[in-house]
Design a protein around this motif. Sequence first.
Motif, PDB file in Angstrom:
ATOM      1  N   LEU A  67       0.846  -1.209   0.000  1.00 40.61           N
ATOM      2  CA  LEU A  67       0.000   0.000   0.000  1.00 40.61           C
ATOM      3  C   LEU A  67       0.877   1.253   0.000  1.00 40.61           C
ATOM      4  N   CYS A  68       1.934   1.217   0.809  1.00 38.93           N
ATOM      5  CA  CYS A  68       2.840   2.377   0.852  1.00 38.93           C
ATOM      6  C   CYS A  68       3.514   2.576  -0.500  1.00 38.93           C
ATOM      7  N   HIS A  69       3.877   1.483  -1.151  1.00 35.64           N
ATOM      8  CA  HIS A  69       4.492   1.622  -2.473  1.00 35.64           C
ATOM      9  C   HIS A  69       3.510   2.259  -3.442  1.00 35.64           C
ATOM     10  N   HIS A  70       2.264   1.804  -3.384  1.00 34.48           N
ATOM     11  CA  HIS A  70       1.261   2.354  -4.290  1.00 34.48           C
ATOM     12  C   HIS A  70       1.078   3.870  -4.056  1.00 34.48           C
ATOM     13  N   LEU A  71       1.059   4.269  -2.799  1.00 32.58           N
ATOM     14  CA  LEU A  71       0.794   5.684  -2.485  1.00 32.58           C
ATOM     15  C   LEU A  71       1.980   6.587  -2.807  1.00 32.58           C
ATOM     16  N   ASP A  75      10.392   2.831  -4.398  1.00 32.31           N
ATOM     17  CA  ASP A  75      10.810   1.432  -4.514  1.00 32.31           C
ATOM     18  C   ASP A  75      11.323   0.833  -3.207  1.00 32.31           C
ATOM     19  N   TYR A  76      11.617   1.681  -2.248  1.00 34.65           N
ATOM     20  CA  TYR A  76      12.018   1.168  -0.923  1.00 34.65           C
ATOM     21  C   TYR A  76      10.940   0.214  -0.406  1.00 34.65           C
ATOM     22  N   PHE A  77       9.677   0.609  -0.564  1.00 29.76           N
ATOM     23  CA  PHE A  77       8.571  -0.206  -0.040  1.00 29.76           C
ATOM     24  C   PHE A  77       8.382  -1.468  -0.875  1.00 29.76           C
ATOM     25  N   LYS A  78       8.515  -1.308  -2.170  1.00 30.74           N
ATOM     26  CA  LYS A  78       8.337  -2.463  -3.061  1.00 30.74           C
ATOM     27  C   LYS A  78       9.445  -3.504  -2.814  1.00 30.74           C
ATOM     28  N   ALA A 109      -2.731 -11.143  -3.763  1.00 30.61           N
ATOM     29  CA  ALA A 109      -3.902 -10.911  -4.625  1.00 30.61           C
ATOM     30  C   ALA A 109      -4.220  -9.419  -4.737  1.00 30.61           C
ATOM     31  N   LEU A 110      -4.336  -8.756  -3.595  1.00 28.05           N
ATOM     32  CA  LEU A 110      -4.683  -7.329  -3.620  1.00 28.05           C
ATOM     33  C   LEU A 110      -3.572  -6.488  -4.278  1.00 28.05           C
ATOM     34  N   PRO A 111      -2.304  -6.728  -3.947  1.00 23.54           N
ATOM     35  CA  PRO A 111      -1.248  -5.971  -4.658  1.00 23.54           C
ATOM     36  C   PRO A 111      -1.193  -6.266  -6.155  1.00 23.54           C
ATOM     37  N   PHE A 112      -1.648  -7.449  -6.559  1.00 24.07           N
ATOM     38  CA  PHE A 112      -1.693  -7.716  -8.005  1.00 24.07           C
ATOM     39  C   PHE A 112      -2.651  -6.739  -8.688  1.00 24.07           C
ATOM     40  N   ALA A 113      -3.760  -6.446  -8.014  1.00 24.65           N
ATOM     41  CA  ALA A 113      -4.707  -5.474  -8.589  1.00 24.65           C
ATOM     42  C   ALA A 113      -4.066  -4.093  -8.716  1.00 24.65           C
ATOM     43  N   LEU A 114      -3.112  -3.797  -7.841  1.00 20.49           N
ATOM     44  CA  LEU A 114      -2.475  -2.466  -7.859  1.00 20.49           C
ATOM     45  C   LEU A 114      -1.290  -2.403  -8.809  1.00 20.49           C
ATOM     46  N   THR A 115      -0.578  -3.537  -8.963  1.00 22.94           N
ATOM     47  CA  THR A 115       0.687  -3.501  -9.724  1.00 22.94           C
ATOM     48  C   THR A 115       0.633  -4.244 -11.050  1.00 22.94           C
ATOM     49  N   ARG A 116      -0.285  -5.235 -11.161  1.00 24.89           N
ATOM     50  CA  ARG A 116      -0.368  -6.142 -12.313  1.00 24.89           C
ATOM     51  C   ARG A 116       0.923  -6.932 -12.494  1.00 24.89           C
ATOM     52  N   GLU A 117       1.677  -7.152 -11.434  1.00 24.87           N
ATOM     53  CA  GLU A 117       2.906  -7.941 -11.565  1.00 24.87           C
ATOM     54  C   GLU A 117       2.560  -9.423 -11.466  1.00 24.87           C
ATOM     55  N   LYS A 118       2.870 -10.121 -12.540  1.00 23.81           N
ATOM     56  CA  LYS A 118       2.377 -11.481 -12.786  1.00 23.81           C
ATOM     57  C   LYS A 118       2.716 -12.479 -11.662  1.00 23.81           C
ATOM     58  N   LYS A 367     -10.660   3.707  -7.736  1.00 24.60           N
ATOM     59  CA  LYS A 367     -10.756   3.304  -9.148  1.00 24.60           C
ATOM     60  C   LYS A 367      -9.903   2.068  -9.408  1.00 24.60           C
ATOM     61  N   GLN A 368      -8.674   2.139  -8.910  1.00 27.79           N
ATOM     62  CA  GLN A 368      -7.711   1.068  -9.161  1.00 27.79           C
ATOM     63  C   GLN A 368      -8.149  -0.261  -8.532  1.00 27.79           C
TER      64      GLN A 368
END
Length: 373
Positions: A67-71, A75-78, A109-118, A367-368
Motif C-alpha cells: 500500500l505504501c508503495h502504491h501511495l 521502490d524502498y517499499f516495493k 492478490a490485492l497488490p496484483f490489482a495495484l501492480t499487475r505484476e504477474k 478506481k484502481q
Amino acid sequence: MINELVEEQLQICIQKTRRNADALDASFPRFPHVAHHRGWDTSGDEEWKQLVNGYWTGGFWIGMLWLCHHLTGDDYFKDNARRWLQKLSPRAGARLIHDVGFLFYPSAALPFALTREKDLQITAKRAAYTMLRLFDKGRGCIPIQDTEEHKDVLAIDTMMNLPLLWWAGASADMAEAHDIARRHTEATARCLVRADGSTAHIARLDPQGKVVRLESWQGEAPETCWSRGHAWALAGAAHGLFFTGDAFYDKLLRTLWHFFEKNSPEDGVPHWDYSDSGGERDASAAAIIAHSLLLLSTSSQEREWAEPGLRLLQNLAEHYAHGVEHPGLLKKVCFHKPAGIDVDCSCMFADFYYMLALCLCVPDFRKQIRKLK
Ligand code: GLY
C-alpha cells in the motif's frame, strides 16, 4: 474534514511503515505481529514461535508495504514487500490451512490489482488452490485445517479467508472458486449465524455437516458473540457481495450489520465480546468492518455503504489512532482475551485494515481497486 483526516493519517501510515521496516531489518525474517510500547514484539516466546514463518498475520505486514508503495511510488517499499513475500510464499502451497487467505490476499492478490505484476498473481493462485483442496465435500465447508484434530472445525474466521477465492474466481480464471466460497458461506450461515444476527465462533461438524456442538475459542462462551469473529463474517459477506453481486451475500451482510449496529457502543468499536459490556474494546473489529464497507461502496449499486464505513473510520482516526511515536497505528486491539494474551495492544492485521480503509477514501485508489475483479 474527513479528507484532511485521511490525508494526515495516511502520511502517518507511510512514516511508521518506513520506520518499522528499517527497525525490523535487524530481526528479518521475523514477521511483526503485536506491538506494545517498546516496538513490534518479535521476540517469540513459546506462544509466538510461528512468527518466524508468518503465523496467520505475516501477509498483513507485506500488504502494508505494498500500500505504501502504491501511495508513494517509492521502490524502498516495493523492495521490502518482495523480500518479505519471498520468505512467506512457500506457505502458499504447503500445509492445508485456511489461513492462506489471511496470508496471501493482502500480500499477493490485492497488490496484483495495484501492480499487475504477474508473479503476485501466480502466488495468490497457488494459495487459492490450497484453500480449494481443503474444502470438505461431505461437511460442505472449508475446515480450519485438514488435521485429525481440526478437520471437523468450521470457524467464523474463515469467512475473511474467502476473499482469496472470490478474487481467484473473478480475476484468475478459477471457475470453481466462487461455488466453493458460496457453499462455505451457506454452511457458515446455517451453523454459526443465529436468528438475532449474532454469530458463534466454532461449530464441530459430523461428516455430513450436521452441528455436533458449538464452541468458543476466542469469545466468552459458545452462546455469546466474539466481536472480531463477527467482524470477519460481516466483512466476508461484504466481499462476497462486492465480487459477485449475489443477493444471497447482501441478505447475510444486512443480518450481520443489523446485529453489529444494534449492539455496539455509539462509536462502533465493540467490546471484545458482545456479552462483556465492561470489557476491553477491540478496535480491529471496527477496522475490519470499515474497510469492507468502503470497498463495497466502490460498486455503483452499493454506494449506501460509504456513509457507515466513513463514520466508523472517522471514529477510529479520531479516538483510536496512536501518535507518531508508537510503532502501531491503532490502539485498543484485543488479540486473545480468554488466553489473556495481548488484550490491549496494536496488531498488524488491525493496522492493515485501517490503512486499507484510509486508502479506500482516495478517489484514484477506489478506481484502481476495482481491478480486483
Ligand atoms: N484467527 C483470526 C483471529 O484471531 O481473529
